[in-house]
Design a protein around this motif. Structure first.
Motif, PDB file in Angstrom:
ATOM      1  N   GLN A   1     -16.440   5.916  30.030  1.00 37.57           N
ATOM      2  CA  GLN A   1     -16.092   4.793  29.161  1.00 37.57           C
ATOM      3  C   GLN A   1     -14.601   4.477  29.120  1.00 37.57           C
ATOM      4  OE1 GLN A   1     -18.123   4.437  25.370  1.00 37.57           O
ATOM      5  NE2 GLN A   1     -19.568   6.031  25.927  1.00 37.57           N
ATOM      6  N   ALA A   2     -13.750   5.427  29.486  1.00 34.66           N
ATOM      7  CA  ALA A   2     -12.318   5.199  29.297  1.00 34.66           C
ATOM      8  C   ALA A   2     -11.495   6.135  30.156  1.00 34.66           C
ATOM      9  CB  ALA A   2     -11.952   5.428  27.817  1.00 34.66           C
ATOM     10  N   CYS A   3     -10.215   5.788  30.298  1.00 32.90           N
ATOM     11  CA  CYS A   3      -9.254   6.690  30.929  1.00 32.90           C
ATOM     12  C   CYS A   3      -8.332   7.231  29.840  1.00 32.90           C
ATOM     13  CB  CYS A   3      -8.434   5.942  31.979  1.00 32.90           C
ATOM     14  SG  CYS A   3      -7.303   7.043  32.854  1.00 32.90           S
TER      15      CYS A   3
ATOM     16  N   ILE B   1     -21.173  15.964  24.293  1.00 31.43           N
ATOM     17  CA  ILE B   1     -21.917  14.760  23.902  1.00 31.43           C
ATOM     18  C   ILE B   1     -21.008  13.567  24.137  1.00 31.43           C
ATOM     19  CG2 ILE B   1     -23.141  13.636  21.993  1.00 31.43           C
ATOM     20  CD1 ILE B   1     -23.472  16.632  20.922  1.00 31.43           C
ATOM     21  N   GLY B   2     -20.944  13.152  25.396  1.00 28.11           N
ATOM     22  CA  GLY B   2     -20.200  11.950  25.759  1.00 28.11           C
ATOM     23  C   GLY B   2     -21.212  10.897  26.145  1.00 28.11           C
ATOM     24  N   THR B   3     -20.869  10.051  27.128  1.00 32.40           N
ATOM     25  CA  THR B   3     -21.890   9.133  27.633  1.00 32.40           C
ATOM     26  C   THR B   3     -23.060   9.976  28.117  1.00 32.40           C
ATOM     27  OG1 THR B   3     -20.051   7.779  28.408  1.00 32.40           O
ATOM     28  CG2 THR B   3     -22.256   7.139  29.121  1.00 32.40           C
ATOM     29  N   SER B   4     -22.750  11.028  28.870  1.00 35.65           N
ATOM     30  CA  SER B   4     -23.794  11.991  29.251  1.00 35.65           C
ATOM     31  C   SER B   4     -23.897  13.072  28.187  1.00 35.65           C
ATOM     32  CB  SER B   4     -23.437  12.648  30.592  1.00 35.65           C
ATOM     33  OG  SER B   4     -22.187  13.301  30.513  1.00 35.65           O
TER      34      SER B   4
ATOM     35  N   VAL C   1     -26.639   6.814  22.352  1.00 29.84           N
ATOM     36  CA  VAL C   1     -27.830   6.729  21.505  1.00 29.84           C
ATOM     37  C   VAL C   1     -27.374   6.519  20.059  1.00 29.84           C
ATOM     38  CG1 VAL C   1     -29.845   7.993  20.674  1.00 29.84           C
ATOM     39  CG2 VAL C   1     -29.129   8.197  23.071  1.00 29.84           C
ATOM     40  N   LEU C   2     -26.288   7.194  19.709  1.00 24.31           N
ATOM     41  CA  LEU C   2     -25.736   7.008  18.354  1.00 24.31           C
ATOM     42  C   LEU C   2     -25.142   5.610  18.223  1.00 24.31           C
ATOM     43  CD1 LEU C   2     -23.980  10.476  17.871  1.00 24.31           C
ATOM     44  CD2 LEU C   2     -26.316   9.803  17.273  1.00 24.31           C
ATOM     45  N   ASP C   3     -24.398   5.187  19.263  1.00 27.18           N
ATOM     46  CA  ASP C   3     -23.821   3.829  19.233  1.00 27.18           C
ATOM     47  C   ASP C   3     -24.932   2.796  19.038  1.00 27.18           C
ATOM     48  OD1 ASP C   3     -21.361   4.988  19.837  1.00 27.18           O
ATOM     49  OD2 ASP C   3     -21.420   4.454  21.952  1.00 27.18           O
TER      50      ASP C   3
ATOM     51  N   ASP D   1     -21.379   1.572  10.817  1.00 26.83           N
ATOM     52  CA  ASP D   1     -20.467   2.246  11.741  1.00 26.83           C
ATOM     53  C   ASP D   1     -20.941   3.695  11.936  1.00 26.83           C
ATOM     54  OD1 ASP D   1     -19.607   3.693   9.539  1.00 26.83           O
ATOM     55  OD2 ASP D   1     -17.726   2.608   9.328  1.00 26.83           O
ATOM     56  N   LEU D   2     -20.226   4.424  12.808  1.00 26.66           N
ATOM     57  CA  LEU D   2     -20.701   5.762  13.175  1.00 26.66           C
ATOM     58  C   LEU D   2     -20.597   6.751  12.010  1.00 26.66           C
ATOM     59  CD1 LEU D   2     -19.208   5.807  16.765  1.00 26.66           C
ATOM     60  CD2 LEU D   2     -21.649   5.874  16.188  1.00 26.66           C
ATOM     61  N   ASP D   3     -19.632   6.552  11.126  1.00 26.12           N
ATOM     62  CA  ASP D   3     -19.531   7.450   9.966  1.00 26.12           C
ATOM     63  C   ASP D   3     -20.712   7.244   9.025  1.00 26.12           C
ATOM     64  OD1 ASP D   3     -17.247   8.593  10.881  1.00 26.12           O
ATOM     65  OD2 ASP D   3     -15.895   7.287   9.739  1.00 26.12           O
ATOM     66  N   GLU D   4     -21.090   5.987   8.837  1.00 31.65           N
ATOM     67  CA  GLU D   4     -22.226   5.708   7.959  1.00 31.65           C
ATOM     68  C   GLU D   4     -23.528   6.201   8.602  1.00 31.65           C
ATOM     69  OE1 GLU D   4     -22.505   5.033   4.983  1.00 31.65           O
ATOM     70  OE2 GLU D   4     -24.460   4.088   4.649  1.00 31.65           O
TER      71      GLU D   4
ATOM     72  N   GLY E   1     -16.890  16.424  23.466  1.00 27.96           N
ATOM     73  CA  GLY E   1     -17.249  15.033  23.745  1.00 27.96           C
ATOM     74  C   GLY E   1     -17.148  14.174  22.492  1.00 27.96           C
ATOM     75  N   GLY E   2     -17.079  12.866  22.702  1.00 27.39           N
ATOM     76  CA  GLY E   2     -16.884  11.933  21.589  1.00 27.39           C
ATOM     77  C   GLY E   2     -17.957  12.047  20.521  1.00 27.39           C
ATOM     78  N   GLY E   3     -19.201  12.325  20.915  1.00 27.76           N
ATOM     79  CA  GLY E   3     -20.289  12.405  19.944  1.00 27.76           C
ATOM     80  C   GLY E   3     -20.145  13.581  18.992  1.00 27.76           C
ATOM     81  N   ALA E   4     -19.368  14.602  19.395  1.00 23.16           N
ATOM     82  CA  ALA E   4     -19.164  15.762  18.526  1.00 23.16           C
ATOM     83  C   ALA E   4     -18.259  15.413  17.345  1.00 23.16           C
ATOM     84  CB  ALA E   4     -18.582  16.925  19.323  1.00 23.16           C
TER      85      ALA E   4
HETATM   86  N1  ADP Z   1     -17.211   9.613  14.919  1.00 29.30           N
HETATM   87  C1  ADP Z   1     -18.042   9.467  15.942  1.00 29.30           C
HETATM   88  N2  ADP Z   1     -19.370   9.654  15.769  1.00 29.30           N
HETATM   89  C2  ADP Z   1     -20.248   9.526  16.789  1.00 29.30           C
HETATM   90  N3  ADP Z   1     -19.874   9.156  18.033  1.00 29.30           N
HETATM   91  C3  ADP Z   1     -18.570   8.939  18.265  1.00 29.30           C
HETATM   92  C4  ADP Z   1     -17.588   9.088  17.259  1.00 29.30           C
HETATM   93  N4  ADP Z   1     -16.370   8.810  17.807  1.00 29.30           N
HETATM   94  C5  ADP Z   1     -16.608   8.495  19.115  1.00 29.30           C
HETATM   95  N5  ADP Z   1     -17.926   8.565  19.391  1.00 29.30           N
HETATM   96  C6  ADP Z   1     -18.612   8.225  20.651  1.00 29.30           C
HETATM   97  O1  ADP Z   1     -18.139   8.974  21.718  1.00 29.30           O
HETATM   98  C7  ADP Z   1     -18.423   8.271  22.924  1.00 29.30           C
HETATM   99  C8  ADP Z   1     -17.297   8.477  23.890  1.00 29.30           C
HETATM  100  O2  ADP Z   1     -17.187   9.850  24.111  1.00 29.30           O
HETATM  101  P1  ADP Z   1     -16.437  10.416  25.377  1.00 29.30           P
HETATM  102  O3  ADP Z   1     -16.705  11.885  25.404  1.00 29.30           O
HETATM  103  O4  ADP Z   1     -15.050   9.937  25.385  1.00 29.30           O
HETATM  104  O5  ADP Z   1     -17.284   9.669  26.519  1.00 29.30           O
HETATM  105  P2  ADP Z   1     -17.064   9.620  28.077  1.00 29.30           P
HETATM  106  O6  ADP Z   1     -16.323  10.891  28.443  1.00 29.30           O
HETATM  107  O7  ADP Z   1     -18.444   9.590  28.626  1.00 29.30           O
HETATM  108  O8  ADP Z   1     -16.307   8.368  28.398  1.00 29.30           O
HETATM  109  C9  ADP Z   1     -18.644   6.808  22.553  1.00 29.30           C
HETATM  110  O9  ADP Z   1     -19.971   6.439  22.861  1.00 29.30           O
HETATM  111  C10 ADP Z   1     -18.333   6.791  21.058  1.00 29.30           C
HETATM  112  O10 ADP Z   1     -19.141   5.909  20.336  1.00 29.30           O
END
Ligand code: ADP
Ligand code: 5SP
Length: 471
Positions: free
Chosen positions: A12-14, A250-253, A293-295, A304-307, A389-392
């Protein structure tokens, strides 16, 4: 102060971090988004890297840089080093048929596990090459070299594309990323050019595989380049994971990997026998459906994700029997590339926002719980489970994970551990020696919960009851 930079060119990003090479202290950072989709033109990654680097203050004063990147993406180059077509990413499932064909041609899963430690699924580069040969023969014929996203970015940083810049022979990679191609074996440390040729229809230049701390040359400005790695191997390095440590990302994957001193070769194809970035191994399972899946659920609920997290935690364990099968992108583990998501167990009592939020969190975690069982069965005893990962960043994920996984989990502070691992590798290249520099380990918060086996039992009952994708 000697500075090093680490890059995470993820789905998703750099993201870029600049750290002190000796203490590991964070000095500056930057990030830039990547385009959406499962097919991306590599120059878009270079542009995002430029933007993220600029935000991080550039490479001024940086002595070494290394790139971690999303694994498996197929970057095809012609004789002049130009990109032949946009890269198919790890989560592009159009090569599912090619995966089945390749598996059958070699005589089944055992033959592939013996050859390269994995069984083809649509994610792996080798299957994308076969898809290219079948669907776009002219592009396959033009392909003179094949590399992965992190290899391509390292090569660009070395000056490829600039007048007088390096040619295809200068492409390099590392064990971690090479082990995800399907034509390099982590067990033998050798390419299998016959398998690449079987897929693509002809041979091609592949990157030279560097050792874990071997320099990959330098940028035109003289910044030393590290070999880089796949993002999961880089995350393990950033988290200072040791043999027996499981990283659950817990990222995109969704990824469950375990650092191991022995290679894995699972003929069922559930566990991929990858290498890590230190000379060890990284048996791994990956799902296509995790943070998104959370998004998607948050978007569905208009929160939003906090809610979403608050709602999930307000519903009971098991969500009253509501199960979200999270195959929104199809699925890789289990191998269901043509599946879709599904919601089972709707009743008047479960048809509300909180139950749906909980079912989303539990659904993605059930996929990872199956993965944890599979990596634990490879034989390396599990020492601890780290969440990344972002999902954590979701409190609900952190608190519900131990109940679904059945073990306590350790959550390091939110951070960019892939980029950190790349930076630590860059510091290792500068310092030399047998082991990466000792940077302070991230502290962890321990989450415990009574296991709720009923969640996984109900999930197992319904996970195959999904509709096929419309193509
Ligand atoms: N507070 C949060 N709660 C749940 N998901 C989150 C939160 N913050 C970021 N994310 C999710 O984390 C994901 C990005 O995670 P990341 O590990 O950077 O992904 P990737 O490495 O695959 O690009 C996004 O889908 C984003 O919505
Ligand atoms: O395919 C795999 C691992 O085999 C994925 O883990 C990719 O490496 C992408 O990672 P993220 O961008 O989701 O971190």
């Amino acid at each position: 102060m000697t500075l090093v930079a680490g890059v995470d060119s993820s789905t998703q990003a750099c993201k870029v971090v600049v750290r002190d090479a000796v203490s590991g202290a964070l000095v500056r950072e930057g990030r830039a988004p990547h385009p959406d989709g499962t097919e991306v033109d590599p120059p878009a990654w270079a542009a995002a890297l430029d933007r993220a680097l600029a935000q991080a203050g550039g490479l001024d004063g940086v002595a070494a840089v290394a790139v971690g990147g999303q694994q498996h993406g197929m970057v095809c180059l012609d004789d002049d080093g130009a990109v032949v077509r946009p890269a198919l990413l790890w989560n592009d499932t159009r090569s599912a048929g090619a995966a089945r064909d390749l598996t059958a041609e070699l005589g089944g899963g055992q033959a592939w596990a013996d050859a390269v430690g994995l069984v083809p699924v649509a994610s792996f580069t080798v299957t994308k090459l076969r898809w290219l040969a079948d669907a776009e023969p002219a592009n396959a014929a033009r392909t003179a070299a094949v590399c992965l996203p992190h290899d391509w970015l390292t090569w660009r940083l070395a000056g490829a594309g600039l007048p007088g810049g390096p040619g295809l022979e200068a492409l390099v990679t590392d064990r971690g990323d090479a082990s995800g191609t399907g034509y390099w074996s982590a067990a033998t440390g050798e390419y299998r050019p016959d398998l690449l040729e079987r897929a693509l229809g002809h041979g091609a230049v592949v990157p030279r595989v560097l050792g874990p701390a071997e320099a990959a040359g330098s940028t035109p400005g003289g910044v030393v380049l590290g070999p880089g790695s796949g993002d999961n191997a880089a995350a393990a390095l950033g988290l200072a994971a040791e043999p027996g440590d499981v990283v659950c990302s817990i990222g995109t994957s969704g990824v469950v990997s375990i650092v191991s001193t022995t290679p894995a070769a699972d003929p069922s194809g559930t566990v991929a026998g990858f290498a890590d970035a230190t000379g060890n191994f990284l048996p791994l399972i990956a799902t296509l459906n995790a943070a998104r899946v959370l998004d998607a659920t948050a978007q569905l609920l208009g929160v939003d994700l906090d809610e979403l997290s608050r709602l999930a935690l307000s519903a009971p364990p098991g969500a009253g029997g509501l199960v979200l099968v999270p195959y929104l992108e199809g699925e890789r583990t289990p191998d269901r590339p043509d599946s879709t998501g599904a919601l089972h167990g709707l009743t008047l009592a479960t048809a509300d926002r909180a139950h749906l939020a909980r079912a989303a969190v539990e659904g993605l975690l059930c996929g990872l719980a199956d993965g944890l069982d599979a990596v634990a069965a490879t034989g390396t005893p599990v020492r601890r489970v780290l969440l990344a990962g972002g999902g954590a960043r979701s409190e609900a994920v952190r608190r519900i994970a131990p109940a679904v996984l059945g073990v306590p989990v350790l959550a390091p502070p939110p951070g960019e551990y892939v980029a950190d691992g790349a930076a630590r590798q860059a510091a290792w290249v500068l310092a030399g020696g047998e082991a990466p520099p000792e940077w302070p380990r991230p502290g962890t918060e321990r989450y415990e919960a009574d296991p709720v086996p009923a969640v996984r039992e109900r999930y197992a009952d319904v996970r195959d009851l999904t509709a096929p994708r419309l193509r």
